[in-house]
Design an enzyme around this catalytic site. Structure first.
Site, short mmCIF file in Angstrom:
data_model
loop_
_atom_site.label_atom_id
_atom_site.label_comp_id
_atom_site.label_asym_id
_atom_site.label_seq_id
_atom_site.Cartn_x
_atom_site.Cartn_y
_atom_site.Cartn_z
N GLY A 1 5.43 4.63 -3.16
CA GLY A 1 6.82 4.68 -3.63
C GLY A 1 7.34 3.30 -3.97
N LYS A 2 7.03 2.35 -3.09
CA LYS A 2 7.45 0.96 -3.34
C LYS A 2 6.73 0.39 -4.56
CE LYS A 2 7.68 -1.07 1.23
NZ LYS A 2 7.13 -2.27 1.88
N TYR B 1 12.75 7.44 3.32
CA TYR B 1 14.01 7.91 3.92
C TYR B 1 15.09 8.20 2.87
CZ TYR B 1 12.01 6.20 8.34
OH TYR B 1 11.22 6.00 9.44
N ASP B 2 14.73 8.22 1.60
CA ASP B 2 15.74 8.41 0.54
C ASP B 2 16.59 9.68 0.68
OD1 ASP B 2 15.45 6.04 -0.85
OD2 ASP B 2 13.97 6.83 -2.25
N ASP C 1 9.16 -6.20 2.29
CA ASP C 1 9.25 -5.57 3.61
C ASP C 1 10.65 -5.00 3.71
OD1 ASP C 1 7.64 -5.13 6.10
OD2 ASP C 1 9.54 -5.80 6.95
N ARG D 1 16.36 -2.94 -2.80
CA ARG D 1 15.23 -3.60 -3.47
C ARG D 1 15.65 -4.16 -4.83
NH1 ARG D 1 12.30 0.16 -2.48
NH2 ARG D 1 11.54 -0.78 -0.58
N HIS E 1 0.85 -1.19 0.00
CA HIS E 1 0.00 0.00 0.00
C HIS E 1 0.89 1.25 0.00
CE1 HIS E 1 -2.91 -3.06 1.22
NE2 HIS E 1 -3.83 -2.23 0.79
P1 ITT Z 1 3.57 -1.99 2.76
O1 ITT Z 1 3.74 -2.78 4.05
O2 ITT Z 1 2.14 -1.82 2.38
O3 ITT Z 1 4.41 -2.52 1.65
P2 ITT Z 1 4.92 0.08 4.27
O4 ITT Z 1 5.26 1.49 3.96
O5 ITT Z 1 4.20 -0.20 5.55
O6 ITT Z 1 4.11 -0.50 3.02
P3 ITT Z 1 7.19 -1.43 5.29
O7 ITT Z 1 6.40 -1.96 6.44
O8 ITT Z 1 8.07 -2.40 4.55
O9 ITT Z 1 6.24 -0.79 4.19
O10 ITT Z 1 8.04 -0.22 5.78
C1 ITT Z 1 9.20 0.18 5.09
C2 ITT Z 1 9.55 1.59 5.50
O11 ITT Z 1 10.87 1.89 5.07
C3 ITT Z 1 8.62 2.60 4.87
O12 ITT Z 1 8.45 3.66 5.76
C4 ITT Z 1 9.39 3.03 3.64
O13 ITT Z 1 9.03 4.32 3.23
C5 ITT Z 1 10.84 2.91 4.08
N1 ITT Z 1 11.63 2.48 2.93
C6 ITT Z 1 11.68 1.23 2.40
N2 ITT Z 1 12.39 1.20 1.27
C7 ITT Z 1 12.80 2.47 1.07
C8 ITT Z 1 13.55 3.08 0.04
O14 ITT Z 1 13.96 2.41 -1.03
N3 ITT Z 1 13.76 4.38 0.15
C9 ITT Z 1 13.31 5.08 1.19
N4 ITT Z 1 12.58 4.59 2.19
C10 ITT Z 1 12.32 3.28 2.13
#
Ligand code: ITT
Length: 215
Positions: free
Chosen positions: A23-24, A167-168, A80, A202, A20
């Site tokens: 960005g991902k 956090y990029d 995750d 990723r 959800h």
């Molecule tokens: P979903 O579970 O629905 O996939 P989420 O945002 O809750 O979404 P996570 O539990 O995996 O996802 O949390 C990952 C956190 O780390 C989230 O706040 C992201 O914005 C951050 N994050 C992960 N990959 C990142 C990236 O490539 N660049 C910047 N921040 C990242």
């Protein structure tokens, strides 16, 4: 002959991207695009977000992929991920999304992390080591699961750039002058055509996944 444990399954047809996070979702769609897999997101299907009760990135990726596969009847692809800061004992780690929720937004969460580092006297890049982790899981409706994990190491700097997400802006990967927030999608998570290692956590996990489950 390969045993059942080492036999990887190929991903074909349609897949649910079980996230959800916008960005991902964008990055995961871009990673899948060259393989001709039709992707639909959990949001588009109206799937609920499962509780992330795991204690590791891999466990939480599995929970998300399994939940989406069970409900949709399609193979589901979940990520995750999070940022681990050495001087903070690996925090926020699996709680990376939660920290941003608690502080209100990502600029505030980055401010909190930067303040915590300063309070601990961690000023120099060498004292501000951090890495991103991405655990990717694909789960099929019959329960078959594949998981992969990628990492990228670097340090926490002043936030720069408005590209990327989360956090990029304050993460500068080793060997680069730009933060992830200053990089194009191609620089951050493009897959090099010459077979060399991609940059982001990723994309690195995805390279392993692609080698086993795609093409
Ligand atoms: P979903 O579970 O629905 O996939 P989420 O945002 O809750 O979404 P996570 O539990 O995996 O996802 O949390 C990952 C956190 O780390 C989230 O706040 C992201 O914005 C951050 N994050 C992960 N990959 C990142 C990236 O490539 N660049 C910047 N921040 C990242």
């Amino acid at each position: 002959m390969m045993s059942a444990h080492t036999a990887h399954r190929k991903l074909e047809g349609r897949v649910v991207i079980a996230t959800h996070n916008a960005g991902k979702l964008r990055e995961m769609k871009e990673l899948l695009a060259p393989y001709g897999i039709a992707a639909v997101s959990a949001g588009e299907l109206g799937l609920a977000e499962p509780d992330e009760t795991g204690t590791t990135f891999l466990a939480n990726a599995e929970i998300k992929a399994r939940a989406a596969a069970d409900v949709s009847g399609l193979p589901s692809f979940a990520d995750d991920s999070g940022l681990c800061v050495d001087a903070l004992g690996g925090d926020p780690g699996i709680y990376s999304a939660r920290w941003a929720k608690e502080t209100g937004d990502f600029p505030s969460a980055m401010g909190r992390i930067t303040d915590m580092l300063s309070e601990r006297g961690a000023i120099e890049p060498a004292q501000r080591r951090a890495h991103f982790v991405s655990a990717l899981a694909i789960c099929w409706p019959d329960g078959h699961l594949e998981t992969f994990e990628g990492k990228v190491f670097g340090f926490i700097d002043k936030p720069r750039g408005e590209k990327g997400f989360g956090y990029d802006p304050f993460f500068q990967p080793d060997g680069h002058e730009l933060t992830f927030g200053e990089m194009s999608s191609e620089e951050k998570h493009g897959i090099p055509a010459d077979g060399s290692q991609a940059l982001s956590h990723r994309a690195r996990a995805f390279q392993m996944l692609a080698g086993k489950c795609l093409g």
